[in-house]
Design a protein around this motif. Sequence first.
Motif, PDB file in Angstrom:
ATOM      1  N   GLY A  30      18.444   8.210 -10.872  1.00  0.00           N
ATOM      2  CA  GLY A  30      18.135   7.289  -9.787  1.00  0.00           C
ATOM      3  C   GLY A  30      18.794   5.944  -9.991  1.00  0.00           C
ATOM      4  N   THR A  31      18.148   4.902  -9.469  1.00  0.00           N
ATOM      5  CA  THR A  31      18.696   3.551  -9.546  1.00  0.00           C
ATOM      6  C   THR A  31      17.607   2.565  -9.939  1.00  0.00           C
ATOM      7  OG1 THR A  31      20.215   4.098  -7.744  1.00  0.00           O
ATOM      8  CG2 THR A  31      19.978   1.770  -8.270  1.00  0.00           C
ATOM      9  N   ARG A  32      17.976   1.622 -10.809  1.00  0.00           N
ATOM     10  CA  ARG A  32      17.086   0.515 -11.166  1.00  0.00           C
ATOM     11  C   ARG A  32      17.578  -0.706 -10.385  1.00  0.00           C
ATOM     12  NH1 ARG A  32      16.104   0.057 -16.772  1.00  0.00           N
ATOM     13  NH2 ARG A  32      18.312   0.474 -16.941  1.00  0.00           N
ATOM     14  N   PHE A  33      16.658  -1.381  -9.711  1.00  0.00           N
ATOM     15  CA  PHE A  33      16.968  -2.630  -9.026  1.00  0.00           C
ATOM     16  C   PHE A  33      16.165  -3.729  -9.702  1.00  0.00           C
ATOM     17  CE2 PHE A  33      17.692   0.645  -5.885  1.00  0.00           C
ATOM     18  CZ  PHE A  33      18.893   0.266  -5.304  1.00  0.00           C
ATOM     19  N   THR A  34      16.835  -4.830 -10.053  1.00  0.00           N
ATOM     20  CA  THR A  34      16.170  -5.960 -10.683  1.00  0.00           C
ATOM     21  C   THR A  34      16.449  -7.193  -9.842  1.00  0.00           C
ATOM     22  OG1 THR A  34      16.584  -4.927 -12.836  1.00  0.00           O
ATOM     23  CG2 THR A  34      15.882  -7.236 -12.846  1.00  0.00           C
ATOM     24  N   PRO A  62      18.284   1.498  -1.511  1.00  0.00           N
ATOM     25  CA  PRO A  62      18.049   0.124  -1.052  1.00  0.00           C
ATOM     26  C   PRO A  62      17.118   0.024   0.160  1.00  0.00           C
ATOM     27  CG  PRO A  62      20.358   0.394  -1.599  1.00  0.00           C
ATOM     28  CD  PRO A  62      19.728   1.769  -1.640  1.00  0.00           C
ATOM     29  N   LEU A  63      16.967   1.108   0.903  1.00  0.00           N
ATOM     30  CA  LEU A  63      16.081   1.073   2.067  1.00  0.00           C
ATOM     31  C   LEU A  63      14.615   0.887   1.684  1.00  0.00           C
ATOM     32  CD1 LEU A  63      17.649   3.843   4.339  1.00  0.00           C
ATOM     33  CD2 LEU A  63      17.946   1.357   4.479  1.00  0.00           C
ATOM     34  N   LEU A  64      14.272   1.125   0.414  1.00  0.00           N
ATOM     35  CA  LEU A  64      12.886   0.953  -0.035  1.00  0.00           C
ATOM     36  C   LEU A  64      12.577  -0.484  -0.470  1.00  0.00           C
ATOM     37  CD1 LEU A  64      12.350   4.186  -2.152  1.00  0.00           C
ATOM     38  CD2 LEU A  64      11.821   3.804   0.256  1.00  0.00           C
ATOM     39  N   LEU A  65      13.600  -1.270  -0.737  1.00  0.00           N
ATOM     40  CA  LEU A  65      13.395  -2.600  -1.316  1.00  0.00           C
ATOM     41  C   LEU A  65      12.632  -3.589  -0.434  1.00  0.00           C
ATOM     42  CD1 LEU A  65      16.769  -3.017  -3.213  1.00  0.00           C
ATOM     43  CD2 LEU A  65      14.541  -2.307  -4.120  1.00  0.00           C
ATOM     44  N   PRO A  66      12.745  -3.559   0.907  1.00  0.00           N
ATOM     45  CA  PRO A  66      11.959  -4.513   1.703  1.00  0.00           C
ATOM     46  C   PRO A  66      10.444  -4.414   1.468  1.00  0.00           C
ATOM     47  CG  PRO A  66      13.726  -3.640   3.041  1.00  0.00           C
ATOM     48  CD  PRO A  66      13.707  -2.840   1.749  1.00  0.00           C
ATOM     49  N   ALA A 106       0.839  -1.206   0.000  1.00  0.00           N
ATOM     50  CA  ALA A 106       0.000   0.000   0.000  1.00  0.00           C
ATOM     51  C   ALA A 106       0.872   1.252   0.000  1.00  0.00           C
ATOM     52  CB  ALA A 106      -0.926  -0.001   1.207  1.00  0.00           C
ATOM     53  N   GLN A 107       2.015   1.178   0.686  1.00  0.00           N
ATOM     54  CA  GLN A 107       2.934   2.310   0.768  1.00  0.00           C
ATOM     55  C   GLN A 107       4.359   1.842   0.520  1.00  0.00           C
ATOM     56  OE1 GLN A 107       2.651   4.098   4.632  1.00  0.00           O
ATOM     57  NE2 GLN A 107       0.872   5.312   4.069  1.00  0.00           N
ATOM     58  N   VAL A 108       5.163   2.749  -0.002  1.00  0.00           N
ATOM     59  CA  VAL A 108       6.598   2.511  -0.166  1.00  0.00           C
ATOM     60  C   VAL A 108       7.297   3.749   0.387  1.00  0.00           C
ATOM     61  CG1 VAL A 108       8.487   2.240  -1.819  1.00  0.00           C
ATOM     62  CG2 VAL A 108       6.356   0.992  -2.156  1.00  0.00           C
ATOM     63  N   GLY A 109       8.116   3.549   1.400  1.00  0.00           N
ATOM     64  CA  GLY A 109       8.825   4.684   1.996  1.00  0.00           C
ATOM     65  C   GLY A 109       7.894   5.755   2.527  1.00  0.00           C
ATOM     66  N   GLY A 110       6.715   5.351   2.989  1.00  0.00           N
ATOM     67  CA  GLY A 110       5.740   6.304   3.501  1.00  0.00           C
ATOM     68  C   GLY A 110       4.908   6.992   2.429  1.00  0.00           C
ATOM     69  N   HIS A 111       5.107   6.624   1.170  1.00  0.00           N
ATOM     70  CA  HIS A 111       4.369   7.236   0.057  1.00  0.00           C
ATOM     71  C   HIS A 111       3.239   6.316  -0.393  1.00  0.00           C
ATOM     72  CE1 HIS A 111       7.332  10.406  -0.301  1.00  0.00           C
ATOM     73  NE2 HIS A 111       8.244   9.461  -0.104  1.00  0.00           N
ATOM     74  N   GLU A 112       2.090   6.909  -0.634  1.00  0.00           N
ATOM     75  CA  GLU A 112       0.898   6.175  -1.075  1.00  0.00           C
ATOM     76  C   GLU A 112       1.030   5.769  -2.538  1.00  0.00           C
ATOM     77  OE1 GLU A 112      -1.763   5.359   0.880  1.00  0.00           O
ATOM     78  OE2 GLU A 112      -0.721   6.277   2.583  1.00  0.00           O
ATOM     79  N   VAL A 134      12.454  -2.431  -9.946  1.00  0.00           N
ATOM     80  CA  VAL A 134      12.016  -1.287  -9.140  1.00  0.00           C
ATOM     81  C   VAL A 134      12.894  -0.100  -9.511  1.00  0.00           C
ATOM     82  CG1 VAL A 134      11.689  -0.368  -6.819  1.00  0.00           C
ATOM     83  CG2 VAL A 134      11.257  -2.794  -7.257  1.00  0.00           C
ATOM     84  N   LEU A 135      12.271   0.969  -9.963  1.00  0.00           N
ATOM     85  CA  LEU A 135      12.975   2.195 -10.341  1.00  0.00           C
ATOM     86  C   LEU A 135      12.807   3.205  -9.210  1.00  0.00           C
ATOM     87  CD1 LEU A 135      11.568   2.358 -13.976  1.00  0.00           C
ATOM     88  CD2 LEU A 135      13.766   1.425 -13.248  1.00  0.00           C
ATOM     89  N   VAL A 136      13.937   3.619  -8.627  1.00  0.00           N
ATOM     90  CA  VAL A 136      13.907   4.516  -7.472  1.00  0.00           C
ATOM     91  C   VAL A 136      14.582   5.837  -7.839  1.00  0.00           C
ATOM     92  CG1 VAL A 136      14.539   4.816  -5.051  1.00  0.00           C
ATOM     93  CG2 VAL A 136      14.010   2.523  -5.921  1.00  0.00           C
ATOM     94  N   PRO A 137      13.830   6.947  -7.850  1.00  0.00           N
ATOM     95  CA  PRO A 137      14.441   8.249  -8.138  1.00  0.00           C
ATOM     96  C   PRO A 137      15.474   8.631  -7.071  1.00  0.00           C
ATOM     97  CG  PRO A 137      12.051   8.363  -8.335  1.00  0.00           C
ATOM     98  CD  PRO A 137      12.375   7.041  -7.699  1.00  0.00           C
ATOM     99  N   SER A 138      16.451   9.436  -7.460  1.00  0.00           N
ATOM    100  CA  SER A 138      17.506   9.894  -6.552  1.00  0.00           C
ATOM    101  C   SER A 138      16.958  10.579  -5.308  1.00  0.00           C
ATOM    102  CB  SER A 138      18.442  10.869  -7.275  1.00  0.00           C
ATOM    103  OG  SER A 138      19.049  10.243  -8.373  1.00  0.00           O
ATOM    104  N   ALA A 139      15.771  11.154  -5.399  1.00  0.00           N
ATOM    105  CA  ALA A 139      15.173  11.855  -4.259  1.00  0.00           C
ATOM    106  C   ALA A 139      14.973  10.943  -3.058  1.00  0.00           C
ATOM    107  CB  ALA A 139      13.825  12.466  -4.671  1.00  0.00           C
ATOM    108  N   TYR A 140      14.986   9.620  -3.269  1.00  0.00           N
ATOM    109  CA  TYR A 140      14.722   8.675  -2.186  1.00  0.00           C
ATOM    110  C   TYR A 140      15.979   7.969  -1.683  1.00  0.00           C
ATOM    111  CZ  TYR A 140       9.967   9.430  -3.765  1.00  0.00           C
ATOM    112  OH  TYR A 140       8.785   9.999  -4.115  1.00  0.00           O
ATOM    113  N   ASP A 141      17.174   8.488  -2.014  1.00  0.00           N
ATOM    114  CA  ASP A 141      18.400   7.846  -1.543  1.00  0.00           C
ATOM    115  C   ASP A 141      18.474   7.870  -0.019  1.00  0.00           C
ATOM    116  OD1 ASP A 141      19.313   7.102  -4.002  1.00  0.00           O
ATOM    117  OD2 ASP A 141      20.544   8.881  -4.309  1.00  0.00           O
TER     118      ASP A 141
END
Length: 145
Positions: A100-104, A124-128, A43-49, A114-121
């Motif tokens: 940002g970074t692409r994680f496969t 890797p903390l978002l991957l769980p 439902a959320q990733v890193g506190g974002h809906e 998972v494509l993570v913009p640089s704003a969320y560095d």
Amino acid sequence: MPGPRRTAAALGAAAVLLSGCSSAVGVSVPGGAAGCGDPRWPAQVGGHERVDTDPANAAVAAWGDPAVVARCGVGALAPTETECIEIDGVGWIPSSLSDGTRFTTFGTDPALEVLVPSAYDPAPLLLPAFDEVAKALPPNGLRCR
């Protein structure tokens, strides 16, 4: 003073108007999306809906602004010398993007991207948040070393 019905109607109309102002995140649906079934996206990733995607498809999802984008059904990665990081028992191969970074996932077929913009560095903390989806994918015998 408006009655409860008028207030509810006004709030409903405001919600429709506000939703009309938001735009969906443009994504491409991976060719192997059928191999993902119906992923149980968080439902959320890193506190974002979660936000809408265009096209709307069960194999893609997005959260926040700028959007973190997940796509299930990308091609499985072949053995590689690229650093593999393991988080919660899930192998991920990172690759740098201009913004940002692409994680496969590594060791699943199909794979999750998972494509993570640089704003969320640090990204890797978002991957769980994606553990459940990644662990539901069929393993292909490859693992992080």
